[in-house]
Every structure is written in C-alpha cells, then in structure tokens.
Design a protein around this motif. Sequence first.
Motif, short mmCIF file in Angstrom:
data_model
loop_
_atom_site.label_atom_id
_atom_site.label_comp_id
_atom_site.label_asym_id
_atom_site.label_seq_id
_atom_site.Cartn_x
_atom_site.Cartn_y
_atom_site.Cartn_z
N VAL A 76 -1.47 15.07 -8.14
CA VAL A 76 -1.79 13.66 -8.35
C VAL A 76 -1.02 12.79 -7.35
O VAL A 76 -1.55 11.83 -6.79
N SER A 77 0.22 13.14 -7.11
CA SER A 77 1.03 12.39 -6.16
C SER A 77 0.46 12.49 -4.74
O SER A 77 0.40 11.48 -4.02
N ILE A 78 0.01 13.66 -4.36
CA ILE A 78 -0.58 13.83 -3.03
C ILE A 78 -1.86 13.01 -2.91
O ILE A 78 -2.07 12.30 -1.93
N VAL A 79 -2.72 13.08 -3.91
CA VAL A 79 -4.03 12.43 -3.83
C VAL A 79 -3.95 10.92 -4.08
O VAL A 79 -4.58 10.14 -3.39
N PHE A 80 -3.17 10.51 -5.07
CA PHE A 80 -3.12 9.10 -5.45
C PHE A 80 -1.88 8.37 -4.96
O PHE A 80 -1.75 7.17 -5.17
N GLY A 81 -0.94 9.08 -4.32
CA GLY A 81 0.33 8.47 -3.92
C GLY A 81 0.18 7.24 -3.07
O GLY A 81 0.77 6.19 -3.34
N LYS A 82 -0.62 7.33 -2.02
CA LYS A 82 -0.81 6.19 -1.11
C LYS A 82 -1.44 5.01 -1.86
O LYS A 82 -1.03 3.86 -1.69
N GLN A 83 -2.40 5.31 -2.71
CA GLN A 83 -3.07 4.26 -3.51
C GLN A 83 -2.08 3.61 -4.48
O GLN A 83 -2.10 2.39 -4.64
N MET A 84 -1.20 4.40 -5.11
CA MET A 84 -0.22 3.84 -6.03
C MET A 84 0.78 2.96 -5.29
O MET A 84 1.16 1.89 -5.79
N ILE A 85 1.19 3.40 -4.10
CA ILE A 85 2.12 2.60 -3.31
C ILE A 85 1.45 1.30 -2.88
O ILE A 85 2.06 0.22 -2.95
N ARG A 86 0.20 1.37 -2.44
CA ARG A 86 -0.53 0.16 -2.02
C ARG A 86 -0.67 -0.80 -3.20
O ARG A 86 -0.46 -2.01 -3.06
N TRP A 87 -1.01 -0.27 -4.38
CA TRP A 87 -1.15 -1.09 -5.59
C TRP A 87 0.17 -1.80 -5.89
O TRP A 87 0.20 -3.01 -6.16
N THR A 88 1.27 -1.06 -5.84
CA THR A 88 2.59 -1.62 -6.11
C THR A 88 2.97 -2.65 -5.05
O THR A 88 3.51 -3.71 -5.36
N ASP A 89 2.68 -2.33 -3.80
CA ASP A 89 2.99 -3.22 -2.68
C ASP A 89 2.28 -4.57 -2.85
O ASP A 89 2.90 -5.62 -2.69
N GLU A 90 0.99 -4.54 -3.17
CA GLU A 90 0.23 -5.79 -3.35
C GLU A 90 0.82 -6.64 -4.47
O GLU A 90 0.98 -7.86 -4.31
N ARG A 91 1.14 -6.02 -5.56
CA ARG A 91 1.68 -6.77 -6.70
C ARG A 91 3.09 -7.27 -6.42
O ARG A 91 3.46 -8.36 -6.81
N PHE A 92 3.90 -6.48 -5.74
CA PHE A 92 5.26 -6.90 -5.40
C PHE A 92 5.19 -8.13 -4.48
O PHE A 92 5.90 -9.11 -4.70
N ARG A 93 4.33 -8.04 -3.47
CA ARG A 93 4.18 -9.17 -2.53
C ARG A 93 3.75 -10.44 -3.26
O ARG A 93 4.30 -11.51 -3.03
N TYR A 94 2.78 -10.32 -4.16
CA TYR A 94 2.24 -11.51 -4.81
C TYR A 94 3.14 -12.02 -5.94
O TYR A 94 3.47 -13.20 -5.98
N TYR A 95 3.53 -11.15 -6.86
CA TYR A 95 4.24 -11.60 -8.05
C TYR A 95 5.74 -11.79 -7.83
O TYR A 95 6.35 -12.66 -8.45
N ILE A 96 6.35 -11.01 -6.96
CA ILE A 96 7.79 -11.11 -6.74
C ILE A 96 8.11 -12.01 -5.54
O ILE A 96 8.92 -12.92 -5.63
N MET A 97 7.44 -11.73 -4.42
CA MET A 97 7.73 -12.47 -3.19
C MET A 97 6.91 -13.75 -3.05
O MET A 97 7.16 -14.55 -2.18
N ARG A 98 5.89 -13.92 -3.92
CA ARG A 98 5.02 -15.09 -3.87
C ARG A 98 4.35 -15.24 -2.50
O ARG A 98 4.28 -16.31 -1.94
N GLN A 99 3.89 -14.09 -1.97
CA GLN A 99 3.20 -14.07 -0.69
C GLN A 99 1.84 -13.41 -0.87
O GLN A 99 1.64 -12.64 -1.79
N GLY A 100 0.94 -13.71 0.04
CA GLY A 100 -0.35 -13.04 0.03
C GLY A 100 -1.27 -13.54 -1.07
O GLY A 100 -0.99 -14.50 -1.77
N ASN A 101 -2.37 -12.85 -1.20
CA ASN A 101 -3.39 -13.20 -2.19
C ASN A 101 -3.14 -12.49 -3.50
O ASN A 101 -2.60 -11.38 -3.52
#
Length: 185
Positions: A76-101
Amino acid sequence: MNLILLLIIGIEIAFWIVIAAGLIVRYVFQMPRLGLFFLALTPVLDLVLLIAASVDLMRGALATTAHAIAAIYIAVSIVFGKQMIRWTDERFRYYIMRQGNKPSKLYGYAYSRKYFKDWLKHVLAYVLGTGLLWIVIFLVNNADRTEALSSIIKLWSLVVGIDLALSITYFIWSSEAKYKEKIHE
C-alpha cells in the motif's frame, strides 16, 4: 506483543513524522531540498520493515497476522505513498501555511472515476502484497507456519471484491444530485 507488530506501528508513526518533518522543513523553514530529503525517507522505512519481517520468518518464526500486515503495509505504501504525500502536502499548504487553493472535493462522475482509479491502485497493491506473501509462503515451505499469511490473502481478496462493488455503486448512485442541491442553497 509481537515484535513485528511493534515494528509496523513504529514505522507507521515514523512515516508520518518523516512526512510532517519534510513539510515543515519545506514550507516553514523554506528549505525545499531538505524537505524533499525527508519525504524521500519513506521508502527506506518500508525497506526496514521488509527486511525485519523476512529475517524474522527465515529464522523460524511462526508467521502471524502482523507479518501479513507488513506485506500489506509495504504494498500500500509503494502504490499509494506518493498520493498520500501529495494529499498531505496540499492540506498542509492550505490549512497550516494558508497558501494555495483549498483542496477540492469531487462529486458525481468525477468522484466515481477517481474512486475507480483508486480501486485499480488497490488491485496493484493487492498484487504486490499478495505476491510478497506468496513468495514468503514458498520460501518458508511449511503450511502450518504460514497459515496466517494464507488467511490474510483470502481476506484481502474479499476486501478487493467489496471495494470493486463499492466502486461500481458510485457510478450507479452518483452524488451529483446532492452536490447540485448544495450549490443552489
């Protein structure tokens, strides 16, 4: 408690710590290369788990559900790892850093297609994970010692089938109407 199970829990915790560290270093401290380094450590954690579970079984340990979960976790980590990181990255940028869409939610046919693509990824994770389990079963060559692995393969097969059924229902009973109601409120 089983040592492999403790290792899985530890690696899962380490996985999220490494991701959080990567995101914090990347955005808060403005060090994108060091942030990428932390994010790139996630496959190393999978490798540690794979080696530990393999060594444990080769030394004669009775295969447990924890050993099977290790294979599932790795796949699961191999197949979904990049997607999980991207999901976390988007939310971190928006909700924590108040950047992006603001991360968007999908509805209707778009959601159905996304879910079906994720189901295909689930199938890939299943093939990789059960492949690892079958290799271990073959190498150990003792059905009594690997019964837990065979049981997990059967259970995971059922889960993949249920996931397919869910995927199909999203095409049949779309959430498009609910979304349109929300827009008009």
